[in-house]
Design an enzyme around this catalytic site. Structure first.
Site, PDB file in Angstrom:
ATOM      1  N   LYS A  35       0.814  -1.207   0.000  1.00 46.84           N
ATOM      2  CA  LYS A  35       0.000   0.000   0.000  1.00 46.84           C
ATOM      3  C   LYS A  35       0.859   1.274   0.000  1.00 46.84           C
ATOM      4  O   LYS A  35       2.076   1.209   0.101  1.00 46.84           O
ATOM      5  CB  LYS A  35      -0.974  -0.050   1.177  1.00 46.84           C
ATOM      6  CG  LYS A  35      -1.925  -1.271   1.119  1.00 46.84           C
ATOM      7  CD  LYS A  35      -2.728  -1.309  -0.151  1.00 46.84           C
ATOM      8  CE  LYS A  35      -3.754  -2.374  -0.382  1.00 46.84           C
ATOM      9  NZ  LYS A  35      -4.037  -3.528   0.330  1.00 46.84           N
TER      10      LYS A  35
HETATM   11  C1  LIG Z   1      -5.356  -4.477   0.512  1.00 45.97           C
HETATM   12  C2  LIG Z   1      -6.832  -4.304   0.521  1.00 45.97           C
HETATM   13  C3  LIG Z   1      -7.631  -4.783   1.549  1.00 45.97           C
HETATM   14  C4  LIG Z   1      -7.093  -5.648   2.644  1.00 45.97           C
HETATM   15  O1  LIG Z   1      -6.106  -5.024   3.370  1.00 45.97           O
HETATM   16  P1  LIG Z   1      -5.272  -5.891   4.434  1.00 45.97           P
HETATM   17  O2  LIG Z   1      -4.560  -4.853   5.213  1.00 45.97           O
HETATM   18  O3  LIG Z   1      -4.381  -6.781   3.640  1.00 45.97           O
HETATM   19  O4  LIG Z   1      -6.256  -6.640   5.227  1.00 45.97           O
HETATM   20  C5  LIG Z   1      -8.977  -4.524   1.529  1.00 45.97           C
HETATM   21  N1  LIG Z   1      -9.531  -3.810   0.549  1.00 45.97           N
HETATM   22  C6  LIG Z   1      -8.816  -3.338  -0.472  1.00 45.97           C
HETATM   23  C7  LIG Z   1      -9.490  -2.538  -1.537  1.00 45.97           C
HETATM   24  C8  LIG Z   1      -7.441  -3.592  -0.540  1.00 45.97           C
HETATM   25  O5  LIG Z   1      -6.720  -3.169  -1.577  1.00 45.97           O
END
Ligand SMILES: *Cc1c(COP(=O)(O)O)cnc(C)c1O
Length: 400
Positions: free
Chosen positions: A189
């Site tokens: 992210k």
């Molecule tokens: C990465 C992501 C998640 C999940 O995030 P985690 O921290 O891995 O649980 C949920 N929704 C979207 C749109 C994502 O890109």
């Protein structure tokens, strides 16, 4: 074509980039015995909430667990419906079904791939309890319209802002645009906390207290005034009978550690800079790919600041290769691991078993045949970006 030395970045691209400040922050917490949910978590929550323009921040272990707490705050029950998008990571819909509620998939706007408010409005029923938009690829949804629809039937709005740390809508930050916003600090992210992590933002005190309690097993401490208060690990319990605990729900443990939070504080300070680098790369891609026949770019809607978490192009029938041929050649011939974000959730095996069928979201399903994500993250070198652009142009059969 020569393979650049930084090709590794194109193969295994993810967003994490750390420096000396993170290293020092980790060592400082290590010297303070590296607690869970200590002063660094508190500081990170306050700083992140302030950055987003929200009253409260609640640090958790991931976006998935943050969404779970948000659905508890929204009091989703079996039989309730939540309108969301099929173009997302599966977590978005799973938290709805884990509660026994039902995900209702609305269709997307073909220009942005974000939820289409008209489709959302058409899926409202008396059972609709929440709307769960995803700011896809880092671009905020049409939140004025979605909030208006939600208000008209009393639904809670939960932003899945996993892609959107730092993104803006009409000058306001993601995470302050609905009743609750949920962020991910997973390694891919825009800002990261050592591989995993998440944050919830809200300005609703009731929601905040409920989520605070459920983050840590619904454990409450005895307050000198004779009330049980949600436990807040960063504050030492005070007063007589401090050892008394009460539990008023079946909760789990979604607590973030101080080491993660210390890194998160540094990453938050760097976030605008990291996003600016993503925007620069997006601009390079846009300028260099916009003239390719059959390759379409998504639209940047007005009044938004895009966080450029993902850069997607559409491989339309005018392109010499199908989406799948293009992806496979990029990987096998060019060593560039392009991706497809995402398989529409309602078409996955488990959601079909839950009763979903092809045809529910025709626009999303048609675009799934076309969207491809090109690597974009702040570690990409100019050499790697040039190589990616040249590779795409070559496969498209156009001159460099
Ligand atoms: C990465 C992501 C998640 C999940 O995030 P985690 O921290 O891995 O649980 C949920 N929704 C979207 C749109 C994502 O890109």
């Amino acid at each position: 074509m020569n393979l650049p030395k930084s090709i590794y970045e194109l193969e295994f691209g993810h967003g994490s980039i750390y420096g000396e400040e993170e290293r020092n922050a980790i060592l400082e917490v290590l010297d303070a015995s590296a607690p869970s949910c200590g002063p660094k978590v508190k500081a990170f929550e306050e700083a992140f909430a302030k950055y987003c323009g929200a009253q409260y921040g609640l640090a958790v272990t991931s976006d998935t667990t943050g969404l779970e707490l948000a659905r508890i705050a929204a009091d989703l029950k079996p039989g309730d419906e939540v309108i969301t998008t099929p173009i997302s990571w599966i977590s978005t819909a799973n938290v709805i079904h884990a509660a026994g509620a039902k995900a209702v998939f609305a269709d997307v706007d073909p220009a942005t791939l974000n939820l289409d408010p008209k489709s959302v409005a058409s899926k409202i029923t008396p059972r609709t309890k929440a709307i769960l938009p995803v700011h896809l690829y880092g671009q905020c949804c049409d939140m004025d319209e979605l909030n208006r629809i939600a208000q008209s039937n009393g639904s809670v709005v939960i932003e899945d802002a996993a892609h959107a740390a730092g993104a803006e809508y009409h000058g306001r930050k993601a995470g302050s645009l609905g009743d609750m916003g949920v962020f991910s600090f997973h390694q891919q992210k825009n800002m990261v906390t050592l591989g995993e992590g998440g944050m919830i933002t809200t300005s609703n005190r009731n929601f905040y207290e409920r989520m605070l309690s459920y983050r840590s097993l619904c454990c409450r401490t005895y307050d000198p005034k004779g009330k049980y208060l949600p436990i807040d690990e960063s504050v030492e319990p005070m007063g007589m009978r401090y050892w008394r605990l009460e539990f008023d729900g079946i909760g789990f443990n979604f607590r973030m550690t101080d080491i993660q939070a210390a890194v998160g504080l540094v990453q938050l300070r760097k976030l605008d800079q990291l996003n600016a680098r993503r925007a620069e790369i997006a601009r390079r891609y846009t300028d260099s790919l916009k003239d390719i026949p059959g390759l379409k770019l998504l639209t940047e809607a007005s009044n938004r600041k895009h966080a450029h978490h993902i850069f997607a192009v559409l491989i339309t029938p005018g392109f010499p290769l199908s989406k799948e041929e293009f992806m496979w050649r990029m990987f096998t011939k060019k060593r560039i691991k392009v991706w497809s974000h995402y398989t529409p959730i309602h078409l996955t095996q488990i959601y079909r078993e839950l009763g979903h069928t092809p045809g529910e979201c025709p626009v999303a399903e048609a675009l799934h045949e076309q969207f491809v994500s090109i690597p974009i993250h702040p570690r990409l070198t100019e050499e790697a970006i040039d190589y990616a652009i040249a590779s795409i142009r070559e496969l498209a059969g156009v001159a460099h």
